[in-house]
Scaffold this active site. Sequence first.
Site, PDB file in Angstrom:
ATOM      1  N   ASP A 417       0.863  -1.181   0.000  1.00  0.00           N
ATOM      2  CA  ASP A 417       0.000   0.000   0.000  1.00  0.00           C
ATOM      3  C   ASP A 417       0.905   1.239   0.000  1.00  0.00           C
ATOM      4  O   ASP A 417       1.857   1.323   0.786  1.00  0.00           O
ATOM      5  CB  ASP A 417      -0.907   0.001   1.247  1.00  0.00           C
ATOM      6  CG  ASP A 417      -1.928   1.125   1.191  1.00  0.00           C
ATOM      7  OD1 ASP A 417      -3.023   0.886   0.689  1.00  0.00           O
ATOM      8  OD2 ASP A 417      -1.612   2.226   1.662  1.00  0.00           O
ATOM      9  N   LEU A 418       0.644   2.198  -0.903  1.00  0.00           N
ATOM     10  CA  LEU A 418       1.499   3.369  -1.036  1.00  0.00           C
ATOM     11  C   LEU A 418       1.259   4.344   0.113  1.00  0.00           C
ATOM     12  O   LEU A 418       0.118   4.700   0.421  1.00  0.00           O
ATOM     13  CB  LEU A 418       1.235   4.074  -2.373  1.00  0.00           C
ATOM     14  CG  LEU A 418       1.431   3.220  -3.636  1.00  0.00           C
ATOM     15  CD1 LEU A 418       1.179   4.061  -4.881  1.00  0.00           C
ATOM     16  CD2 LEU A 418       2.816   2.598  -3.678  1.00  0.00           C
ATOM     17  N   ASP A 460      -4.412   2.310  -4.581  1.00  0.00           N
ATOM     18  CA  ASP A 460      -2.955   2.266  -4.485  1.00  0.00           C
ATOM     19  C   ASP A 460      -2.502   0.971  -3.808  1.00  0.00           C
ATOM     20  O   ASP A 460      -1.477   0.933  -3.140  1.00  0.00           O
ATOM     21  CB  ASP A 460      -2.437   3.482  -3.708  1.00  0.00           C
ATOM     22  CG  ASP A 460      -3.001   3.549  -2.283  1.00  0.00           C
ATOM     23  OD1 ASP A 460      -4.061   2.948  -2.050  1.00  0.00           O
ATOM     24  OD2 ASP A 460      -2.372   4.184  -1.428  1.00  0.00           O
TER      25      ASP A 460
END
Length: 551
Positions: A417-418, A460
């Site tokens: 996950d960004l 994301d």
Amino acid sequence: MSIKLRTLVALTIAILIFILSGILSITISKRSGADIKKEIGETLSQNAYQMADKLDYFMWSRYGEIKVLSELDQLKEQKQHPESIEKMLNRLHDSIPSFSWVGLTDKKGNVIASTQGILKGKNIEERPVFQRAKKAPFIGDVHDAVLLAKLLPNPSGEPVQFVDISTPVYGKNGDFKGVLAAHLSWEWSKEIRDTVLQPMKSVRGNTEIFIVSAKQNTILLGPKHLLGKPLHLKSVKQAQQKKNNWNLERWPDGKTYLTGYALGQGHLDYQGLGWAIIVRQPEDAAFIPAKNLQSFILFFGGICSVLFAIAGWLLAGKIAGPLQQITNAAYELRKGNKVEIPQVRGIKDIEVLSSSLRNLVASLSETESELGRMEDLAHNDALTGLPNRLSLYLQVEQAIRSARVVADGYFTLLFMDLDGFKYVNDTYGHHIGDELLKEVGKRLKRSLRKGEYVARLGGDEFVLLIESSSGEPIEEGKRIGSRIISVLNERFMFNGNSLTIGCSIGGAVWPMNGEDIEDVMKLADQALYLSKKSGKNQVNFIDLPSIQAVQ
């Protein structure tokens, strides 16, 4: 004689082109129709399985909550804590509204504490929820409300239905103290149904889900006019035999539906109630794409037939010989042989005719190829070009099969996950956010090594699947995760703006962390949450004590 020849040539060309178009149309439509039927059937089968799994997981969760609650000392000492017990039951109801009513009885069936005081002081000794739970936990199938129908809120005005869960309560000395009973509102099943159907509304809005009881095949969930009626289908019978598949089947209403089915077989220590899950879609709606393709090919072939018949009428005297060559080639095509329409030389108009026929065959063949390309698009993310969720699940299945071939085989899942992506979207706009996701996809693809597979789940969120022969999967996963973080920490440049992001990663190993791949994925997601809570931009692998501490 000249007129007859022109007529013959014109009719020959028209019929030839129409037959050629028809053969290709039937061949392509049959193949595409079979593929579409299989794809939709498997999707319905998967939806039935998902519905069954979600129902069983929900029931297992509620069953577990009641069991845990029954072990509390407050319930064992009923007379000393009636008010605190009632507060506890009310908190349970507030936290999980699906518990329409929860009550504690003494050993004679008198309700001594309940949610909102409903039925408090009443005797439910004759009710199955008490009788069946005297010696062991009891889970009852869907039934109409009896005592609670007029006491509980019912804004919809529809008949109130419950699923019962009850368990005996024993004192510290092991003596029977009473029963902890709960009624679950059947409305939660509709919420789960809507969750399963939501992704299909845009493409298959007429899909319906049925829940069929093991008792007399009664429909518990489905269209209102069918509720409470029996459903006798081959699909129901096969589901009750613990099969998960699909059929093209005629229903009692006389219509044919593509029908997926599965059986709720319980979850862990919850044995299940034997509910058969049926998902259906009308046959006509399912095969519209294949029929449209067939109609297009026939229409296109008909137009070509008319055009070439006119050409044959005008040029019959000069094309009789070359036409025979073309006719022979078309005959070979009709037999299924792979040949090309000959390119005739010498007469310009005949050259055009032969060239047009070649292009027609190529165009029809390209139409079939386009179907294959459309299938490829269904497996790839439109924004980043990475494999999507469906492709990931197929790759996971392949990885499981490969891992089982060798001794101690395994593979690792890294959920990514960004960090800071929301800030980029909020500050620079969604366009830059999309460009950032594209660049992230490129970097991830460039960083892939042998045995690594990356996919985008959405937003994301990304997943990296690692197949390796290393004897230390966790250490290897951490090294690879650190490499990914390092790659994504490098600066991004967009329209003169310098951007930096982080990446939190959580990992789990199959089958080290569980044989059920869905459970392993959940644990990897929990490990990702641990990375987020621990400061972000780091790799954490599943560690059950740490996960529980974060929760």
